[in-house]
Design a protein around this motif. Structure first.
Motif, PDB file in Angstrom:
ATOM      1  N   SER A 375       0.823  -1.216   0.000  1.00  0.00           N
ATOM      2  CA  SER A 375       0.000   0.000   0.000  1.00  0.00           C
ATOM      3  C   SER A 375       0.855   1.264   0.000  1.00  0.00           C
ATOM      4  O   SER A 375       0.657   2.163  -0.804  1.00  0.00           O
ATOM      5  N   GLU A 376       1.853   1.317   0.843  1.00  0.00           N
ATOM      6  CA  GLU A 376       2.635   2.547   0.985  1.00  0.00           C
ATOM      7  C   GLU A 376       3.568   2.754  -0.213  1.00  0.00           C
ATOM      8  O   GLU A 376       3.856   3.883  -0.587  1.00  0.00           O
ATOM      9  N   PHE A 377       4.043   1.674  -0.807  1.00  0.00           N
ATOM     10  CA  PHE A 377       5.030   1.804  -1.888  1.00  0.00           C
ATOM     11  C   PHE A 377       4.499   1.341  -3.243  1.00  0.00           C
ATOM     12  O   PHE A 377       5.281   1.164  -4.177  1.00  0.00           O
ATOM     13  N   ASN A 378       3.202   1.113  -3.356  1.00  0.00           N
ATOM     14  CA  ASN A 378       2.623   0.662  -4.635  1.00  0.00           C
ATOM     15  C   ASN A 378       3.433  -0.483  -5.218  1.00  0.00           C
ATOM     16  O   ASN A 378       3.710  -0.523  -6.428  1.00  0.00           O
ATOM     17  N   ALA A 379       3.848  -1.402  -4.371  1.00  0.00           N
ATOM     18  CA  ALA A 379       4.829  -2.399  -4.814  1.00  0.00           C
ATOM     19  C   ALA A 379       4.256  -3.394  -5.819  1.00  0.00           C
ATOM     20  O   ALA A 379       3.051  -3.654  -5.844  1.00  0.00           O
ATOM     21  N   LEU A 380       5.175  -3.926  -6.621  1.00  0.00           N
ATOM     22  CA  LEU A 380       4.786  -4.964  -7.580  1.00  0.00           C
ATOM     23  C   LEU A 380       4.429  -6.251  -6.850  1.00  0.00           C
ATOM     24  O   LEU A 380       3.669  -7.074  -7.350  1.00  0.00           O
ATOM     25  N   GLY A 381       5.039  -6.427  -5.677  1.00  0.00           N
ATOM     26  CA  GLY A 381       4.758  -7.645  -4.930  1.00  0.00           C
ATOM     27  C   GLY A 381       5.604  -7.728  -3.681  1.00  0.00           C
ATOM     28  O   GLY A 381       6.469  -6.872  -3.422  1.00  0.00           O
ATOM     29  N   PHE A 382       5.343  -8.770  -2.925  1.00  0.00           N
ATOM     30  CA  PHE A 382       6.044  -8.986  -1.663  1.00  0.00           C
ATOM     31  C   PHE A 382       6.154 -10.492  -1.455  1.00  0.00           C
ATOM     32  O   PHE A 382       5.222 -11.232  -1.765  1.00  0.00           O
ATOM     33  N   GLY A 419      -2.259   8.769  -4.333  1.00  0.00           N
ATOM     34  CA  GLY A 419      -2.011   9.460  -3.062  1.00  0.00           C
ATOM     35  C   GLY A 419      -3.120   9.201  -2.048  1.00  0.00           C
ATOM     36  O   GLY A 419      -3.094   9.719  -0.933  1.00  0.00           O
ATOM     37  N   GLN A 420      -4.122   8.417  -2.439  1.00  0.00           N
ATOM     38  CA  GLN A 420      -5.266   8.164  -1.538  1.00  0.00           C
ATOM     39  C   GLN A 420      -5.155   6.809  -0.835  1.00  0.00           C
ATOM     40  O   GLN A 420      -6.133   6.333  -0.256  1.00  0.00           O
ATOM     41  N   MET A 421      -3.983   6.181  -0.925  1.00  0.00           N
ATOM     42  CA  MET A 421      -3.792   4.886  -0.253  1.00  0.00           C
ATOM     43  C   MET A 421      -2.503   4.973   0.565  1.00  0.00           C
ATOM     44  O   MET A 421      -1.463   5.391   0.071  1.00  0.00           O
ATOM     45  N   LYS A 422      -2.596   4.598   1.821  1.00  0.00           N
ATOM     46  CA  LYS A 422      -1.412   4.660   2.688  1.00  0.00           C
ATOM     47  C   LYS A 422      -1.350   3.426   3.573  1.00  0.00           C
ATOM     48  O   LYS A 422      -2.371   2.817   3.880  1.00  0.00           O
ATOM     49  N   GLY A 423      -0.125   3.100   3.974  1.00  0.00           N
ATOM     50  CA  GLY A 423       0.055   1.949   4.845  1.00  0.00           C
ATOM     51  C   GLY A 423       0.378   2.384   6.267  1.00  0.00           C
ATOM     52  O   GLY A 423       0.762   3.526   6.507  1.00  0.00           O
ATOM     53  N   PHE A 424       0.194   1.481   7.194  1.00  0.00           N
ATOM     54  CA  PHE A 424       0.673   1.723   8.560  1.00  0.00           C
ATOM     55  C   PHE A 424       1.180   0.412   9.124  1.00  0.00           C
ATOM     56  O   PHE A 424       0.743  -0.665   8.735  1.00  0.00           O
ATOM     57  N   MET A 425       2.168   0.528  10.005  1.00  0.00           N
ATOM     58  CA  MET A 425       2.803  -0.690  10.533  1.00  0.00           C
ATOM     59  C   MET A 425       3.471  -0.332  11.857  1.00  0.00           C
ATOM     60  O   MET A 425       4.301   0.579  11.926  1.00  0.00           O
ATOM     61  N   GLN A 426       3.107  -1.052  12.883  1.00  0.00           N
ATOM     62  CA  GLN A 426       3.663  -0.787  14.212  1.00  0.00           C
ATOM     63  C   GLN A 426       5.152  -1.129  14.226  1.00  0.00           C
ATOM     64  O   GLN A 426       5.566  -2.196  13.790  1.00  0.00           O
ATOM     65  N   GLN A 427       5.938  -0.201  14.743  1.00  0.00           N
ATOM     66  CA  GLN A 427       7.364  -0.459  14.933  1.00  0.00           C
ATOM     67  C   GLN A 427       7.637  -0.288  16.415  1.00  0.00           C
ATOM     68  O   GLN A 427       7.396   0.764  16.954  1.00  0.00           O
ATOM     69  N   LYS A 428       8.142  -1.282  17.031  1.00  0.00           N
ATOM     70  CA  LYS A 428       8.321  -1.311  18.486  1.00  0.00           C
ATOM     71  C   LYS A 428       6.984  -0.917  19.141  1.00  0.00           C
ATOM     72  O   LYS A 428       5.942  -1.355  18.712  1.00  0.00           O
ATOM     73  N   ASP A 429       7.041  -0.060  20.187  1.00  0.00           N
ATOM     74  CA  ASP A 429       5.779   0.246  20.876  1.00  0.00           C
ATOM     75  C   ASP A 429       5.170   1.567  20.443  1.00  0.00           C
ATOM     76  O   ASP A 429       4.237   2.075  21.065  1.00  0.00           O
ATOM     77  N   GLY A 453      -1.696  -2.269   8.653  1.00  0.00           N
ATOM     78  CA  GLY A 453      -2.817  -2.236   7.725  1.00  0.00           C
ATOM     79  C   GLY A 453      -2.650  -1.184   6.658  1.00  0.00           C
ATOM     80  O   GLY A 453      -1.552  -0.654   6.449  1.00  0.00           O
ATOM     81  N   LEU A 454      -3.760  -0.910   6.000  1.00  0.00           N
ATOM     82  CA  LEU A 454      -3.765   0.132   4.970  1.00  0.00           C
ATOM     83  C   LEU A 454      -5.026   0.961   5.110  1.00  0.00           C
ATOM     84  O   LEU A 454      -6.024   0.517   5.689  1.00  0.00           O
ATOM     85  N   VAL A 455      -4.946   2.180   4.587  1.00  0.00           N
ATOM     86  CA  VAL A 455      -6.104   3.078   4.548  1.00  0.00           C
ATOM     87  C   VAL A 455      -6.297   3.496   3.099  1.00  0.00           C
ATOM     88  O   VAL A 455      -5.333   3.875   2.436  1.00  0.00           O
TER      89      VAL A 455
END
Ligand code: DGJ
Length: 555
Positions: A375-382, A419-429, A453-455
């Motif tokens: 989501s955050e990097f519009n990646a081709l895959g993971f 620009g209407q899609m963003k990711g989020f990911m917990q890092q540490k606390d 997740g993603l928004v």
């Protein structure tokens, strides 16, 4: 009527021609590179197999269904030169044919990893007839003049032999798979670069190192000066910004052996560019290289493979290897996000073919990294590495993450670059804020596992969030309407593009309708679990006052 039939004929010819196009990268109107398969954008929800698994169909037999159970749509797996060409000029395609056949039966796409002259720097996958003929296929050497276990990048003979074998592979794929489009990309070699020294010390390499830096590289630096890595430009300037001279004269070795590494990079890239160019003449599908990244605690070339397609050498690779479509990176870094940013420049599409270091004890982070990267990097895959490892049982949460991502793929590809899609990911606390122009979205991580997740913004006041392990509240940045109320919260999924609500969230499951969204929508936090990956839609009601932030949340 005649005109109608003529138009219909043209349309059929057009559609047929498009359907026949091999997989390819195409930039959308926002400039984001998308992988087109069967004429449609395709995102790889992938996994990379352990190195030896794909060497026989027997060892693959139990793997296929397991991959389906984990909801993968693509598998990355090795094809080795030694198995493909056991005797010079005699090819054995049985394993390639078998892998393609099985993948089709299981409705999986494949990315072949060409383990040719190098795999992780060394040359263990080259055929015996190559390895035993050190005259024809010389090795790189140390300062004492001794052979290293690495085939020489300067050997034209090796370059031609590797390219011939790779081209034979591509011809075969074209022959049996052009219409099926099972093989959608190929990685050339694996984590190349020299280990144990900053550059090859063979006599031939020392001579080459004293030669002029290729004019093509200088032109590339001049033309793209503003977007070249500052480290390279600064060293070039510090050495007088010369346009003629040796590697040492132009770049010096003062900055972490820059001249040595650029020299190695140029030659690795030139070699692989030749392999890619020849391979593409046979079958033109996307081809890429993958990097052993530079870990911050080991920043010296030789500790990581010197000259590989690492982030410091990205510009050199782009200049020397135009036939290589992009530089992928094996992202095992503690700061995963920082590495993604290092590769997200100069139009390099993001693809992570290896992640999640099982050997480092990381067994859980695949779902978060998959969501974030796509989501955050519009990646081709993971792809998590070692997806066939026993860790990845059918209950592993990556299967749930892929199930949900798969459901969202049509939306995700539509949002590439908007620009209407963003990711989020917990890092540490740490908690996190995701910002849109007029809303800040606060991610509160209070679950007993990593939140992510993603928004996606669906309309002015309508958002979709998906993922797991986060309490999410919206905060308006609009001066006249600084408050936010939550309209209906719906959990659900898409069926043929239509939204289907499976639950209306309210009360305890939605912070009493005033605090925001709980992912997942559970009563007690103990009820949440890493498999509960969900999608929620919300309509916001901007108000003059009365924002309920995380401070006001009622559990
Ligand atoms: C990185 C390599 O590219 C893979 O082939 C594999 O060897 C992994 N390391 C092992 O963790």
């Amino acid at each position: 009527m005649k005109k109608f039939f003529y138009t219909l004929l043209l349309l059929t010819v057009f559609l047929f021609a498009n359907a026949q196009q091999p997989p390819q990268l195409v930039r959308n109107k926002h400039g984001v590179a998308q992988l087109m398969v069967d004429g449609k954008p395709y995102v790889m929800l992938a996994g990379e197999l352990m190195n030896s698994t794909s060497s026989t169909l027997e060892s693959m037999a139990p793997v296929w269904q397991r991959m389906k159970n984990l909801n993968l749509n693509t598998l990355l797996l090795s094809v080795s030169w030694e198995q493909l060409e056991p005797e010079e000029g005699k090819y054995d395609f049985s394993i390639v044919d078998g892998l393609i056949g099985e993948a089709r039966q299981h409705d999986l796409k494949l990315v072949f990893l060409w383990f040719g002259s190098w795999k992780n720097g060394s040359s263990g996958y080259a055929p015996h007839w190559v390895l035993r003929d050190t005259k024809r296929f010389p090795r790189m050497k140390n300062k004492e003049g001794e052979n290293r276990p690495y085939l020489s990048i300067l050997s034209e003979e090796l370059m031609k032999a590797d390219a011939r074998a790779y081209t034979a592979l591509m011809n075969r794929i074209k022959e049996i798979d052009r219409n099926g489009q099972t093989v959608i990309m190929c990685q050339i070699e694996n984590e190349v670069g020299l280990l144990g020294d900053t550059r090859d010390r063979s006599v031939q390499a020392e001579n080459q190192f004293r030669q002029q830096v290729p004019a093509d590289l200088i032109k590339h630096l001049q033309k793209n000066e503003k977007r070249i890595l500052p480290e390279i430009i600064n060293e070039w300037k510090a050495n007088g910004k010369k346009t003629n001279g040796s590697w040492l004269e132009l770049f010096g070795n003062g900055c972490n052996h820059l001249a040595d590494e650029m020299f190695m990079s140029w030659h690795y890239a030139r070699f692989i560019n030749h392999v890619a160019t020849e391979g593409k003449k046979a079958y033109n599908i996307p081809m890429f290289v993958n990097a052993w990244i530079i870990f911050p605690h080991e920043p010296t070339p030789g500790l990581y493979p010197s000259g590989g397609p690492n982030s410091r050498m990205l510009d050199v690779w782009q200049a020397a290897a135009p036939s290589v479509d992009f530089l992928a990176f094996d992202n095992y870094a503690e700061d995963y996000i920082a590495q993604c940013h290092l590769y997200n420049r100069n139009g390099n599409p993001i693809f992570v073919p290896e992640a999640v270091g099982l050997w480092m004890g990381d067994k859980e982070s695949a779902p978060a990294k998959a969501f974030y990267t796509l989501s955050e990097f519009n990646a081709l895959g993971f792809a998590p590495f070692g997806i066939d490892n026993a860790i990845y049982t059918e209950n592993h949460p990556v299967g749930d993450a892929y199930r949900v991502l798969n459901n969202l793929l049509p939306l995700i590809v539509k949002e590439h670059g908007t620009g209407q899609m963003k990711g989020f990911m917990q890092q540490k606390d740490q908690n996190e804020v995701v910002s849109f122009k007029d809303y800040d979205i606060h991610m509160n991580y209070r679950y007993p596992y990593q939140g992510y997740g993603l928004v996606i913004r669906l309309a002015d006041d309508e958002f979709l969030v998906a993922g797991n392990g986060a309490d999410i509240s919206f905060h308006s940045k609009i001066k006249s309407l600084p408050g936010v109320s939550y309209g209906t919260l719906q959990e659900g999924y898409f069926v043929d593009g239509e939204w289907k609500t499976t639950k209306y969230l309210g009360g305890d499951e939605a912070m009493q309708g005033i605090g925001g969204i709980k992912l997942p929508g559970v009563y007690l936090y103990e009820d949440a679990n890493p498999n509960a990956v969900t999608i929620v839609r919300v309509k916001l009601i901007p108000t003059e006052s009365g924002t309920y932030g995380e401070k006001n949340m009622v559990d």
